[in-house]
Scaffold this active site. Structure first.
Site, PDB file in Angstrom:
ATOM      1  N   ASP A  89       0.248 -28.202   7.872  1.00  0.00           N
ATOM      2  CA  ASP A  89      -0.564 -29.081   7.038  1.00  0.00           C
ATOM      3  C   ASP A  89      -0.230 -28.741   5.586  1.00  0.00           C
ATOM      4  OD1 ASP A  89      -2.466 -30.204   5.410  1.00  0.00           O
ATOM      5  OD2 ASP A  89      -4.154 -29.830   6.745  1.00  0.00           O
ATOM      6  N   LYS A  95      -2.176 -36.380  -0.607  1.00  0.00           N
ATOM      7  CA  LYS A  95      -2.558 -35.970  -1.969  1.00  0.00           C
ATOM      8  C   LYS A  95      -1.472 -36.315  -3.008  1.00  0.00           C
ATOM      9  CE  LYS A  95      -5.924 -32.396  -0.739  1.00  0.00           C
ATOM     10  NZ  LYS A  95      -7.162 -32.834  -1.324  1.00  0.00           N
ATOM     11  N   PHE A 104      -8.796 -25.991   6.525  1.00  0.00           N
ATOM     12  CA  PHE A 104      -9.431 -27.304   6.353  1.00  0.00           C
ATOM     13  C   PHE A 104      -8.380 -28.369   6.640  1.00  0.00           C
ATOM     14  CE2 PHE A 104     -10.626 -31.101   3.994  1.00  0.00           C
ATOM     15  CZ  PHE A 104     -11.911 -31.274   4.467  1.00  0.00           C
TER      16      PHE A 104
HETATM   17  C1  LIG Z   1      -5.066 -28.940   3.662  1.00  0.00           C
HETATM   18  C2  LIG Z   1      -5.785 -30.247   3.791  1.00  0.00           C
HETATM   19  N1  LIG Z   1      -5.661 -30.970   4.910  1.00  0.00           N
HETATM   20  C3  LIG Z   1      -6.274 -32.149   5.065  1.00  0.00           C
HETATM   21  C4  LIG Z   1      -7.067 -32.675   4.080  1.00  0.00           C
HETATM   22  C5  LIG Z   1      -7.726 -34.010   4.263  1.00  0.00           C
HETATM   23  O1  LIG Z   1      -7.102 -34.939   3.445  1.00  0.00           O
HETATM   24  P1  LIG Z   1      -7.846 -36.287   2.999  1.00  0.00           P
HETATM   25  O2  LIG Z   1      -9.034 -35.886   2.198  1.00  0.00           O
HETATM   26  O3  LIG Z   1      -6.805 -37.036   2.197  1.00  0.00           O
HETATM   27  O4  LIG Z   1      -8.210 -37.017   4.229  1.00  0.00           O
HETATM   28  C6  LIG Z   1      -7.245 -31.947   2.893  1.00  0.00           C
HETATM   29  C7  LIG Z   1      -8.140 -32.448   1.838  1.00  0.00           C
HETATM   30  O5  LIG Z   1      -8.620 -31.732   0.991  1.00  0.00           O
HETATM   31  C8  LIG Z   1      -6.591 -30.702   2.739  1.00  0.00           C
HETATM   32  O6  LIG Z   1      -6.735 -29.973   1.631  1.00  0.00           O
END
Ligand SMILES: Cc1ncc(COP(=O)(O)O)c(C=O)c1O
Length: 390
Positions: free
Chosen positions: A216, A245, A131
Site C-alpha cells: 500500500d 493521493k 491504515f
Molecule cells: C496508506 C493508506 N492507504 C489507504 C488510504 C485510503 O485512501 P483514500 O482515503 O483515498 O480512500 C489512505 C488514506 O489516508 C492511506 O494513507
C-alpha cells in the site's frame, strides 16, 4: 462552517479554507496558512499549480467523462506510463486509495481461489497500526481496533501482525494466506518505516506460501519519499502495488498495478463508472510528468534531509524530547505525547499541520515546498513548542 449538514465523521478545525496557491492556503477572511498537510499528502505540486490547471482546462474542452466500454487516449497514456515506470504487467485505474485496496483484495481472493482447489486460501495478513481505507475490505485489514470495532463482523480471515517483527510474521503466515499487505512506511500509524530486512522476509514468506505481496503505497508512493514507487527505496518488489493521493495531485484518482502472476481479472470480475475519468487522468499525467523530471525526486530527498537537519539545529537548546522519522517529505516528529495541543498552537501561528499515530506531528507538505518554506514551518513549530512550555 457550523451550519454544515455533512455527516459527522471526524472533528474539523474551525477554519474554512477557500483558496490555495503553492504551499499556502487562505481562509474565507483571507487569513494565510502555510500548508504542511497537502490535503493528507495529496497536493504533490502544491495548490492551483498552473501545469495542472492547464491540463484540466485542455482536457475539459475535449471530454469530461466516458465509460469503460471504449478507450480514451489520455487514460491509455497514463496507464502505459505507470505500467512502464513500475515494471508491472497491468493497471486498474479507480477513484481513490480505498478503491485501489478493495481491488487488490479482490485480486488476492481470486488468486487464492485459483491456486487452491478447495477455496480455503482466503486469509489476509496485514500490519498492526496499518491504515488501508474505509470500505469494508480495507477496514477489515486496517490494523487499528478503533476503526473496526463498530463494524464487526468484517472480512473473515483478516489478521494483523506487528511491523518489523519477522518472527511474528513467520507465525502469521501459512498455506491459507492469499495475501500479505504492507505499507512500506506507515503514514496514519505514526510514520513508521519497514526495515529492508523485514520486507525481504515478507517477500520470502509470500513466495514460500504462494501468497501475494501487496504494498500500500497510497501515502508513501508517487514521489513522497523521493521515489516514484516506494518499493524502489526498499529494494523489494511486491506483486501488487496500490497508489492514490499524490497520483492526482488533488484530483481524485487511485490505481493498483499487478505483475503477470497476479493479473487474473477476466471481463466481469471488476469495474468502475468513474475510474479512469479523462479529467483525472489528464491532471494525473501532468503531475506524473512533472514528478519524473530530472532532479525532482532528488530534490524531495534533499528537502527531507534539510528539514531533519534544520529542525535538529533549531530545536537544540530547548527542553524538548523528540525523534524525527520518515523519508523524503513523509516525516514525523514523535514528541512522546499527544500532538493535539501542538497542532492547535501551530495552526494559531499560521501553520496547517496534522498528527499521526498517538504521539506524532506529521510533516507532509507539497513536494514543491521550498527550503525557505520549510524553515518558516520549523520556526512556527519551535515557537509553538516554546509557547506551550510557558
Ligand atoms: C496508506 C493508506 N492507504 C489507504 C488510504 C485510503 O485512501 P483514500 O482515503 O483515498 O480512500 C489512505 C488514506 O489516508 C492511506 O494513507
Amino acid at each position: 462552517m457550523n451550519n454544515d449538514k455533512q455527516m459527522y465523521t471526524g472533528k474539523r478545525f474551525d477554519i474554512t479554507i477557500e483558496k490555495g496557491k503553492g504551499t499556502y492556503v487562505y481562509d474565507v477572511d483571507g487569513t494565510e496558512y502555510l500548508d504542511f498537510t497537502a490535503g493528507y499528502a495529496v497536493n504533490a505540486l502544491g495548490h492551483c499549480n498552473e501545469i495542472m490547471i492547464n491540463a484540466l482546462e485542455e482536457q475539459s474542452r475535449k471530454i469530461f467523462h466516458i465509460s469503460d466500454i471504449v478507450w480514451n487516449p489520455i487514460q491509455t497514456k497514463l496507464a502505459n506510463f505507470l505500467v512502464e515506470k513500475s515494471g508491472m504487467d497491468a493497471i486498474f485505474i479507480g477513484n481513490s486509495g480505498t478503491e485501489a485496496i478493495e481491488g487488490a483484495i479482490k485480486l488476492a481472493k481470486k488468486y487464492g481461489n485459483t491456486v487452491s482447489a478447495n477455496q480455503d486460501k482466503y486469509e489476509i495478513v496485514s500490519m498492526v497500526n496499518a491504515f488501508h481505507g474505509r470500505a469494508v475490505g480495507s477496514t477489515s485489514i486496517t490494523g487499528k481496533e478503533k476503526y473496526k470495532k463498530a463494524f464487526q463482523p468484517l472480512l473473515p480471515g483478516s489478521k494483523n501482525s506487528p511491523i518489523n517483527d519477522i518472527g511474528a510474521l513467520e507465525e502469521a503466515m501459512n498455506e491459507k494466506v492469499c495475501a500479505l499487505v504492507i505499507e512500506p512506511i506507515q503514514g496514519e500509524g505514526g510514520i513508521v518505516s519497514s526495515t529492508p530486512e523485514f520486507l525481504k522476509a515478507a517477500r520470502a514468506l509470500c513466495d514460500k506460501y504462494d501468497a501475494l505481496l501487496i504494498f500500500d503505497e497510497i501515502q508513501c508512493g508517487m514521489g513522497r519519499i523521493g521515489e516514484l514507487f516506494a518499493y524502489d527505496f526498499f529494494g523489494v518488489k511486491p506483486d501488487i502495488v496500490c497508489i492514490a493521493k499524490g497520483l492526482g495531485g488533488g484530483f481524485p484518482i487511485g490505481a493498483f498495478l499487478s505483475n503477470e502472476k497476479a493479473n487474473l481479472f477476466q471481463p466481469g470480475d471488476h469495474g468502475t463508472t468513474f475510474g479512469g475519468n479523462p479529467l483525472a487522468c489528464a491532471v494525473s499525467y501532468a503531475v506524473m510528468q512533472e514528478i519524473s523530471k530530472e532532479g525532482f525526486l532528488e530534490g524531495v530527498k534533499e528537502k527531507g534531509e534539510y528539514f531533519k537537519k534544520k529542525f535538529a539545529e533549531k530545536a537544540d537548546g530547548i527542553d524538548f524530547e523528540y525523534e524525527i522519522r520518515g523519508e523524503g517529505l513523509l516525516l514525523g516528529i514523535d514528541i512522546g505525547k499527544s500532538p493535539a495541543e501542538l497542532v492547535n498552537q501551530c495552526i494559531k501561528n499560521g501553520l496547517l499541520i496534522i498528527g499521526a499515530g498517538e504521539t506524532v506531528l506529521r510533516v507532509i507538505p507539497p513536494l514543491t515546498v521550498s527550503k525557505e518554506e520549510l524553515d518558516k514551518g520549523i520556526d512556527i513549530i519551535i515557537k509553538s513548542i516554546k509557547e506551550l512550555e510557558k
